[in-house]
Design a protein around this motif. Structure first.
Motif, mmCIF file in Angstrom:
data_model
loop_
_atom_site.group_PDB
_atom_site.id
_atom_site.type_symbol
_atom_site.label_atom_id
_atom_site.label_comp_id
_atom_site.label_asym_id
_atom_site.label_seq_id
_atom_site.Cartn_x
_atom_site.Cartn_y
_atom_site.Cartn_z
ATOM 1 N N THR A 192 0.818 -1.212 0.000
ATOM 2 C CA THR A 192 0.000 0.000 0.000
ATOM 3 C C THR A 192 0.850 1.259 0.000
ATOM 4 O OG1 THR A 192 -1.665 -1.194 1.270
ATOM 5 C CG2 THR A 192 -1.852 1.197 1.198
ATOM 6 N N SER A 193 1.774 1.361 0.995
ATOM 7 C CA SER A 193 2.423 2.659 1.158
ATOM 8 C C SER A 193 3.627 2.818 0.235
ATOM 9 C CB SER A 193 2.812 2.881 2.620
ATOM 10 O OG SER A 193 3.685 1.865 3.045
ATOM 11 N N VAL A 194 4.204 1.731 -0.261
ATOM 12 C CA VAL A 194 5.325 1.877 -1.188
ATOM 13 C C VAL A 194 4.834 1.814 -2.632
ATOM 14 C CG1 VAL A 194 7.481 0.855 -2.001
ATOM 15 C CG2 VAL A 194 7.001 0.967 0.447
ATOM 16 N N TYR A 195 4.209 0.693 -3.008
ATOM 17 C CA TYR A 195 3.900 0.503 -4.426
ATOM 18 C C TYR A 195 2.694 1.327 -4.876
ATOM 19 C CZ TYR A 195 7.328 -3.199 -4.503
ATOM 20 O OH TYR A 195 8.497 -3.887 -4.424
ATOM 21 N N LEU A 196 1.560 1.202 -4.167
ATOM 22 C CA LEU A 196 0.362 1.921 -4.620
ATOM 23 C C LEU A 196 0.570 3.424 -4.540
ATOM 24 C CD1 LEU A 196 -2.636 -0.194 -3.286
ATOM 25 C CD2 LEU A 196 -1.599 -0.166 -5.544
ATOM 26 N N ILE A 197 1.083 3.922 -3.402
ATOM 27 C CA ILE A 197 1.293 5.365 -3.297
ATOM 28 C C ILE A 197 2.389 5.814 -4.269
ATOM 29 C CG2 ILE A 197 2.099 7.183 -1.723
ATOM 30 C CD1 ILE A 197 0.474 5.907 0.472
ATOM 31 N N GLY A 198 3.399 4.955 -4.474
ATOM 32 C CA GLY A 198 4.444 5.285 -5.447
ATOM 33 C C GLY A 198 3.904 5.414 -6.861
ATOM 34 N N MET A 199 2.833 4.652 -7.162
ATOM 35 C CA MET A 199 2.245 4.744 -8.508
ATOM 36 C C MET A 199 1.275 5.914 -8.610
ATOM 37 S SD MET A 199 1.677 0.831 -9.802
ATOM 38 C CE MET A 199 1.402 -0.055 -8.299
ATOM 39 N N VAL A 200 0.703 6.337 -7.457
ATOM 40 C CA VAL A 200 -0.274 7.443 -7.489
ATOM 41 C C VAL A 200 0.441 8.778 -7.642
ATOM 42 C CG1 VAL A 200 -1.953 8.710 -6.109
ATOM 43 C CG2 VAL A 200 -2.019 6.228 -6.162
ATOM 44 N N ILE A 201 1.541 8.948 -6.875
ATOM 45 C CA ILE A 201 2.207 10.264 -6.847
ATOM 46 C C ILE A 201 3.194 10.396 -8.005
ATOM 47 C CG2 ILE A 201 3.757 11.742 -5.505
ATOM 48 C CD1 ILE A 201 2.437 10.651 -3.001
ATOM 49 N N LEU B 24 -7.935 -5.796 -4.061
ATOM 50 C CA LEU B 24 -8.373 -5.380 -5.391
ATOM 51 C C LEU B 24 -8.950 -3.963 -5.365
ATOM 52 C CD1 LEU B 24 -9.886 -8.700 -6.749
ATOM 53 C CD2 LEU B 24 -7.894 -7.483 -7.610
ATOM 54 N N VAL B 25 -9.728 -3.656 -4.324
ATOM 55 C CA VAL B 25 -10.302 -2.306 -4.223
ATOM 56 C C VAL B 25 -9.179 -1.274 -4.099
ATOM 57 C CG1 VAL B 25 -11.661 -0.759 -2.763
ATOM 58 C CG2 VAL B 25 -12.515 -3.043 -3.276
ATOM 59 N N ALA B 26 -8.177 -1.578 -3.250
ATOM 60 C CA ALA B 26 -7.056 -0.644 -3.073
ATOM 61 C C ALA B 26 -6.317 -0.451 -4.389
ATOM 62 C CB ALA B 26 -6.104 -1.156 -1.989
ATOM 63 N N ALA B 27 -6.069 -1.568 -5.109
ATOM 64 C CA ALA B 27 -5.350 -1.469 -6.382
ATOM 65 C C ALA B 27 -6.167 -0.665 -7.388
ATOM 66 C CB ALA B 27 -5.054 -2.864 -6.925
ATOM 67 N N TRP B 28 -7.486 -0.918 -7.432
ATOM 68 C CA TRP B 28 -8.338 -0.173 -8.365
ATOM 69 C C TRP B 28 -8.301 1.318 -8.040
ATOM 70 C CZ3 TRP B 28 -12.603 2.805 -7.097
ATOM 71 C CH2 TRP B 28 -13.303 3.339 -8.192
ATOM 72 N N ALA B 29 -8.417 1.646 -6.736
ATOM 73 C CA ALA B 29 -8.443 3.056 -6.332
ATOM 74 C C ALA B 29 -7.156 3.755 -6.742
ATOM 75 C CB ALA B 29 -8.655 3.169 -4.825
ATOM 76 N N ALA B 30 -6.014 3.035 -6.598
ATOM 77 C CA ALA B 30 -4.733 3.675 -6.874
ATOM 78 C C ALA B 30 -4.441 3.750 -8.366
ATOM 79 C CB ALA B 30 -3.612 2.920 -6.162
ATOM 80 N N ILE B 31 -4.859 2.729 -9.130
ATOM 81 C CA ILE B 31 -4.416 2.639 -10.523
ATOM 82 C C ILE B 31 -5.473 3.160 -11.494
ATOM 83 C CG2 ILE B 31 -3.644 1.064 -12.331
ATOM 84 C CD1 ILE B 31 -2.746 -0.774 -9.899
#
Lengths: 201, 124
Positions: A192-201, B24-31
């Motif tokens: 969550t905090s490395v990969y997902l946030i890294g892809m969002v910002i 999956l929800v977290a990945a969808w929200a982020a991507i």
């Protein structure tokens, strides 16, 4: 009452030693939480300090990270099933689910090594910037824990093959299941905090 | 424990499905989603905390009558989580809030200057 429970409950709780061992391992997990918190804090503070190296948003790919996440998540589930089988008294079920858990864990490690090698080829190494140092230390420490867990579980599988289910071996398996679930908890936060946030910002 | 007599442990299956859905929800929200970045970050961090809760309570036997609940040192676990929160939030507060440094800081200042200039122009 206490004596009766000692004959019926799960094997790992029947002796004082078993209960204390499990409690001691929870204390260790509390310390591990703090260890990883220092690495997360370092990563968060150094976020964005990539210097001349590639940006995380250029290198992080959703596909491989999701596959790694599902591998580890499923292995955490199968590890839970292994303990469930152990409590039903089935050594076979315990060993089968534990081996599946280890296979999934090895798959996770394989993808992580592939990912690190890929990043290195793209010019992001542990030496290239403060951000990538923090990233490799955080993800690498988790990967090291997974590696140690796999080695540990293999040794336990050999032991249970030789000794069968006793108060001692079931306590040991219960403890490694706690360790394995804990690794998944840490990975959720890395995901969550490395990969997902890294892809969002 | 009645649970251990069953062939399939339902709480584990439910926990697994919940974890998959939350991932999956977290990945969808982020991507995929077009939600504002701040909301995405808050949302996926909450999902991560919930997933950690699923692991602790549904997989890790944190609450368990058969041990008389004597196997988890709650005070120390709380201590660990509190320290983790203080470390991460405190480091960010001390090191990152209030002053941007490096390239980002410069970009921010330039933008501010440009904004001020354009305001000046519009004023004239």
């Amino acid at each position: 009452m206490a004596a009766e429970e000692l004959k019926t409950g799960p094997l790992e709780y029947r002796t004082q030693e078993g209960q204390m061992g499990i409690m001691g391992f929870w204390i260790f997990l509390g310390a591990e939480v703090v260890l990883f918190a220092t690495l997360f804090a370092t990563y968060a503070v150094l976020f964005g300090r990539t210097a001349d190296a590639p940006l995380p948003s250029e290198l992080f790919e959703p596909g491989i990270v999701l596959v790694m996440t599902f591998l580890l998540l499923t292995s955490s589930f199968t590890c839970g099933l292994a303990i469930h089988e152990m409590r039903r008294g089935s050594v076979k079920g315990l060993m089968l689910w534990m081996i599946i858990t280890l296979a999934l864990g090895l798959g996770f490690l394989g993808f992580e090594i592939f990912e690190f090698v890929h990043y290195t080829h793209e010019g992001a190494t542990i030496q290239s910037s403060a951000f990538w140092s923090a990233f490799f230390i955080l993800a690498g420490t988790h990967g090291l824990h997974v590696t140690l867990g796999i080695g540990w579980a293999i040794l336990l599988l050999i032991q249970i093959k030789q000794r069968g289910l006793t108060n001692v071996t079931s306590r040991k398996f219960f403890i490694i299941s706690l360790y394995w679930h804990f690794l998944d908890v840490i990975w959720i936060f890395i995901f969550t905090s490395v990969y997902l946030i890294g892809m969002v910002i | 424990m009645a649970d251990s007599k069953k062939r399939v442990p339902m709480n584990h299956v439910i926990g697994f499905i919940l974890s998959l859905v939350m991932t999956l929800v977290a990945a969808w929200a982020a991507i995929q989603s077009d939600l504002p970045v701040t909301w995405v970050i808050i949302g996926i961090m909450i999902l991560a905390l919930l997933q950690a809760g699923v692991q602790l309570f549904m997989f890790m036997h944190v609450t368990e009558a058969s041990s008389g609940n004597g196997h988890v040192p709650w005070n120390m676990m709380f201590h660990g989580f509190a320290l983790a929160g203080i470390l991460v939030a405190g480091s960010l507060f001390v090191m990152s809030f209030g002053h941007d440094h490096g390239d980002h800081g410069d970009m921010g200042e330039n933008q501010q200057h440009e904004e001020q200039q354009s305001e000046d122009h519009s004023g004239h």
